[in-house]
Design a protein around this motif. Structure first.
Motif, PDB file in Angstrom:
ATOM      1  N   MET A  84      50.396  36.307  27.595  1.00 18.80           N
ATOM      2  CA  MET A  84      51.472  35.600  26.908  1.00 18.80           C
ATOM      3  C   MET A  84      52.416  36.566  26.193  1.00 18.80           C
ATOM      4  N   ALA A  85      51.861  37.666  25.701  1.00 22.26           N
ATOM      5  CA  ALA A  85      52.714  38.676  25.068  1.00 22.26           C
ATOM      6  C   ALA A  85      53.564  39.396  26.108  1.00 22.26           C
ATOM      7  N   ARG A  86      53.054  39.482  27.330  1.00 21.50           N
ATOM      8  CA  ARG A  86      53.737  40.205  28.400  1.00 21.50           C
ATOM      9  C   ARG A  86      54.731  39.314  29.144  1.00 21.50           C
ATOM     10  N   ALA A  87      54.343  38.055  29.382  1.00 17.88           N
ATOM     11  CA  ALA A  87      55.173  37.124  30.157  1.00 17.88           C
ATOM     12  C   ALA A  87      55.006  35.728  29.576  1.00 17.88           C
ATOM     13  N   PRO A  88      55.693  35.434  28.467  1.00 19.85           N
ATOM     14  CA  PRO A  88      55.474  34.158  27.764  1.00 19.85           C
ATOM     15  C   PRO A  88      55.816  32.919  28.579  1.00 19.85           C
ATOM     16  N   GLU A  89      56.645  33.074  29.616  1.00 18.98           N
ATOM     17  CA  GLU A  89      57.036  31.905  30.405  1.00 18.98           C
ATOM     18  C   GLU A  89      56.025  31.575  31.502  1.00 18.98           C
ATOM     19  N   LEU A  90      55.017  32.411  31.686  1.00 17.08           N
ATOM     20  CA  LEU A  90      54.086  32.267  32.801  1.00 17.08           C
ATOM     21  C   LEU A  90      53.114  31.114  32.560  1.00 17.08           C
ATOM     22  N   ALA A  91      52.875  30.316  33.602  1.00 22.34           N
ATOM     23  CA  ALA A  91      51.853  29.266  33.549  1.00 22.34           C
ATOM     24  C   ALA A  91      50.491  29.912  33.769  1.00 22.34           C
ATOM     25  N   VAL A  92      49.581  29.748  32.800  1.00 21.51           N
ATOM     26  CA  VAL A  92      48.288  30.425  32.845  1.00 21.51           C
ATOM     27  C   VAL A  92      47.166  29.420  32.621  1.00 21.51           C
ATOM     28  N   ASP A  93      46.122  29.504  33.437  1.00 21.51           N
ATOM     29  CA  ASP A  93      44.908  28.762  33.112  1.00 21.51           C
ATOM     30  C   ASP A  93      43.716  29.700  33.248  1.00 21.51           C
ATOM     31  N   THR A  94      42.618  29.352  32.596  1.00 19.00           N
ATOM     32  CA  THR A  94      41.429  30.201  32.573  1.00 19.00           C
ATOM     33  C   THR A  94      40.200  29.371  32.928  1.00 19.00           C
ATOM     34  N   ASP A  95      39.162  30.066  33.397  1.00 18.77           N
ATOM     35  CA  ASP A  95      37.924  29.364  33.744  1.00 18.77           C
ATOM     36  C   ASP A  95      36.763  30.341  33.667  1.00 18.77           C
ATOM     37  N   MET A  96      35.598  29.826  33.301  1.00 19.28           N
ATOM     38  CA  MET A  96      34.382  30.636  33.226  1.00 19.28           C
ATOM     39  C   MET A  96      33.224  29.837  33.811  1.00 19.28           C
ATOM     40  N   PRO A  97      33.189  29.695  35.143  1.00 17.12           N
ATOM     41  CA  PRO A  97      32.093  28.939  35.754  1.00 17.12           C
ATOM     42  C   PRO A  97      30.788  29.709  35.715  1.00 17.12           C
ATOM     43  N   LEU A  98      29.700  28.977  35.815  1.00 14.06           N
ATOM     44  CA  LEU A  98      28.372  29.579  35.850  1.00 14.06           C
ATOM     45  C   LEU A  98      28.120  30.045  37.278  1.00 14.06           C
ATOM     46  N   GLN A  99      28.545  31.263  37.565  1.00 15.48           N
ATOM     47  CA  GLN A  99      28.533  31.750  38.942  1.00 15.48           C
ATOM     48  C   GLN A  99      28.627  33.275  38.931  1.00 15.48           C
ATOM     49  N   GLY A 100      28.065  33.925  39.940  1.00 15.01           N
ATOM     50  CA  GLY A 100      28.182  35.365  40.052  1.00 15.01           C
ATOM     51  C   GLY A 100      29.612  35.790  40.340  1.00 15.01           C
ATOM     52  N   ALA A 101      29.935  37.037  40.025  1.00 20.60           N
ATOM     53  CA  ALA A 101      31.314  37.505  40.136  1.00 20.60           C
ATOM     54  C   ALA A 101      31.837  37.417  41.567  1.00 20.60           C
ATOM     55  N   VAL A 102      31.082  37.935  42.545  1.00 27.28           N
ATOM     56  CA  VAL A 102      31.581  37.940  43.918  1.00 27.28           C
ATOM     57  C   VAL A 102      31.688  36.519  44.481  1.00 27.28           C
TER      58      VAL A 102
END
Length: 298
Positions: A84-102
């Protein structure tokens, strides 16, 4: 005959984060690419029970497990704030599922336009030049994968996009992707075809009696680029045909490049290999971000 340029799949730019310095550089690159391409950014963090085990069999206490989950959410919150500090106009969502990285990033690649990772994360072993997540992901993802190498932050503003060409089907996909990236970034394109260790079992026949090997290789490159200058007239193209190992020439060209693009495996690889030796060399040693393009299904 195609009358329009091939269109790669739309979708968000997906970036994996684990709070490491490498992940931060990947985040900056992904945010800049999402903003430049007018796409949304999706930031994911893998959280698994495996992280919460001691000695392989003893589960962590609920308090420790909660602390680890809280740490993961902080990674995501910090990543969102950085974007947000870098590109405040960008649409961003986040997620942390219970799953391995790969598995997580491979699943994300089903809908993403590109998946972005750093060279080594917090889970990497000491002495590894690139994280195991990066290597496994580039072998299995369903969309192009960018491994952010080099010491810069975000998209570079100078230098060409470099693409490796060997005439294979996945190389053709890499060429299309490279032209699109060069057009998007306003960069020239350098197409490199190095032929000394490519096996020609598909055959360029002796086209004209007495024709030289170099002339034959010029044809391979010309056919790989056919139609692209018409579809992308804004992209200046430099064509390089040289004897020698592709990995050596591509690594040399990566110095000063904005992006290095290659197929996941070429004609010289063993049948059934998911990631060729040239691709592995590039993601281990290149001096700029590397985009690995997998074969498109269907």
């Amino acid at each position: 005959m195609e009358t329009e340029p091939p269109v790669l799949r739309d979708g968000p730019v997906v970036v994996g984060t684990d709070g490491s310095d490498g992940a931060a550089r990947a985040l900056d690159w992904a945010a800049d690419m999402a903003a430049r391409s007018n796409r949304s950014l999706r930031i994911v963090h893998a959280f698994t029970y495996v992280q919460g085990f001691y000695g392989g069999d003893l589960p962590a206490s609920p308090e420790v497990y909660q602390a680890m989950e809280d740490e993961g959410r902080k990674f995501l919150d910090d990543a969102r704030a950085r974007v947000m500090a870098r590109a405040p106009e960008l649409a961003v969502d986040t997620d942390m599922p219970l799953q391995g990285a790969v598995p997580l990033l491979v699943d994300e690649s089903e809908q993403a336009s590109v998946v972005v990772v750093g060279t080594s994360g917090r889970g990497g072993f000491t002495g590894m030049m690139v994280g195991s997540t990066s290597v496994s992901l580039t072998a299995h993802a369903r969309c192009p994968v960018v491994v952010v190498r080099g010491g810069g932050s975000g998209l570079a503003t100078e230098g060409p996009v470099v693409v490796g060409v060997d005439g294979s089907g996945v190389s053709t996909d890499a060429v299309t992707t490279a032209f699109q990236a060069a057009s998007l970034l306003g960069a020239p394109l350098v197409a490199v075809h190095a032929w000394a260790d490519v096996e020609y079992d598909w055959g360029l026949p002796e086209m004209v009696e007495g024709s030289s090997r170099e002339q034959s290789e010029q044809v391979v490159l010309s056919e790989a680029l056919a139609g692209m200058p018409k579809w992308y007239p804004d992209v200046p193209v430099e064509r390089i045909v040289v004897p020698g190992k592709p990995r050596r020439h591509l690594l040399e060209r990566s110095q000063g490049a904005r992006l290095l693009v290659a197929g996941s495996r070429g004609r010289g690889g063993f049948r059934g290999m998911l990631l060729g030796s040239t691709s592995q060399a590039l993601i281990h040693h290149a001096s700029c971000p590397v985009m690995i393009v997998r074969p498109q299904r269907g």
